[in-house]
Design an enzyme around this catalytic site. Sequence first.
Site, short mmCIF file in Angstrom:
data_model
loop_
_atom_site.label_atom_id
_atom_site.label_comp_id
_atom_site.label_asym_id
_atom_site.label_seq_id
_atom_site.Cartn_x
_atom_site.Cartn_y
_atom_site.Cartn_z
CG HIS A 61 -1.59 -1.26 1.54
ND1 HIS A 61 -2.68 -1.68 0.82
CD2 HIS A 61 -1.36 -2.21 2.46
CE1 HIS A 61 -3.10 -2.84 1.31
NE2 HIS A 61 -2.31 -3.19 2.30
CD GLN A 64 -1.01 1.07 4.73
OE1 GLN A 64 -0.25 0.25 5.24
NE2 GLN A 64 -2.29 0.79 4.51
CE1 TYR A 128 -6.77 1.83 2.42
CE2 TYR A 128 -5.16 0.22 1.70
CZ TYR A 128 -5.60 1.13 2.64
OH TYR A 128 -4.87 1.34 3.78
NE ARG A 225 -10.91 -6.64 8.47
CZ ARG A 225 -10.08 -5.68 8.05
NH1 ARG A 225 -10.53 -4.50 7.77
NH2 ARG A 225 -8.79 -5.94 7.92
CG HIS A 288 -1.90 -10.27 6.18
ND1 HIS A 288 -0.62 -9.80 6.25
CD2 HIS A 288 -2.67 -9.21 5.79
CE1 HIS A 288 -0.61 -8.51 5.95
NE2 HIS A 288 -1.84 -8.14 5.65
CG ASP A 339 0.95 -4.97 4.54
OD1 ASP A 339 0.24 -4.08 4.07
OD2 ASP A 339 0.52 -5.76 5.40
#
Length: 475
Positions: A61, A64, A128, A225, A288, A339
């Site tokens: 990502h 981040q 995202y 989720r 993960h 990540d």
Amino acid sequence: MRGQRCFAADALLPTGWAKNVSLQWDVDGRLAVVEADAAPLPGAELACGPLIPGMPNLHSHAFQRAIAGLTEYRGQSVDGGQDSFWSWRTLMYRFASRLGPEQLEAIALHLYVEMIEAGYTSVCEFHYVHHDSDGRPYADDATLALALMRAAQRAGIGLTLLPVLYQTSGFGGLPPNDGQRRFIRSTDSMLRLLERLKPLCEAQGAPGVEGAPSVRLGLAPHSLRAVPPDGLREALAGLHAIDATAPVHIHIAEQTKEVDDCLAWSGQRPAAWLLDHAPVDARWCLVHATHMDADEYRRAAASGAVAGLCPTTEANLGDGIFDLPAWRAAKGAWGIGSDSHICVNAAEELLMLEYSQRLGTRQRNVAAAAAQPQVATAMTLAAVQGGAQAAGRAIGGLAVGQQADFVVLDAAHTALAGLPAADMLSSHVFASHRTSAIDSVWIAGRPRAQAARHDLHDSAAAGFIAARRQLLDAP
Ligand SMILES: [Zn+2]
């Protein structure tokens, strides 16, 4: 012919270490000759140290990177007084809400330069943040995806672009919260975005495009989720119509809370639910996959999916320890990703993975194999293979037909000098003490970092620092 031929006294081929290896690639950077026990071809570049395959980074990502190091203090908690992934996520959302396209491109460019210097030659971008800071689509809906593509092209890193489908804030269709407004998309709008991006990805990676490693488009349903069953089914059907071989990545079973919530919603654990309700196969990367039971490990491995392991991020976030022995016993494929970019270094990712296994099993050299007892060698080969599969690109190591992505280790580095090649790689992974033992990095047959530095090292760093400052100073 400089740049289309290389000769190495030692090279790590898919079958293991080989001597006197001659490599030759075509104008598109694809390996045409890989020959051991050979003589150098005329005009070949002579590698100054062992040659290892470039490492695919299967989970990133990019934005981040700008908060790496900024959440290392005990903050307010959402789950009973303990700092955890969920408190980290609150800070990440706050930061994401301020990001613009220029800042994203600057952060990603610097990140991709760092990746290349640290031995990664391609990246799967799990993308995202789609909309503007108010949650409205940009006039060009692909604005932020295009910023990432430009950054990858400028750095020269291979890219698998995975636009993320994000629809709910929890299992059972919980409505998204305000922090998620920039991520949310209907399934239709996601499929339109994929249709818009597909020709652009193909053009950037087309044969003969100067200096551009290939770009692959895939899809990332964020997690169970964040994507309800209907959205998942319709998105996969739509993707299938666009490209039936496209990679599919999903976050699965990263935290125990996610497992508990999934059990409460469906009576099943996340990986079991996914395997029962989605056509999981070798196109899939289960990112993960930390908290699986024995049956899930066995079934997930048998599906052919790659386990996307992000050991330093999982350690940083306190996620838990993936059961690598169970996965390997089931012949599961795996690769590594940086990540959250708390660490951007392929060797350190392998180190963390092996050390977490040693701490968990109270054994040493857990990831070694009977056929390959050198653990750093075994891990490198496995992670390159799994990473290439997850990327959906021909980047699976030093073999004919694969892209000429490779790293030349620095045989003069104090940690490596005078050692046999396999021990040099071991020292690179386990004993280079966070100093780089990399000399040069080649992607699609072009040198992208030399003497451990990318051409854009300084300018990309300056752009990153300015962008991070803007984001920190924003109201
Ligand atoms: Zn992730």
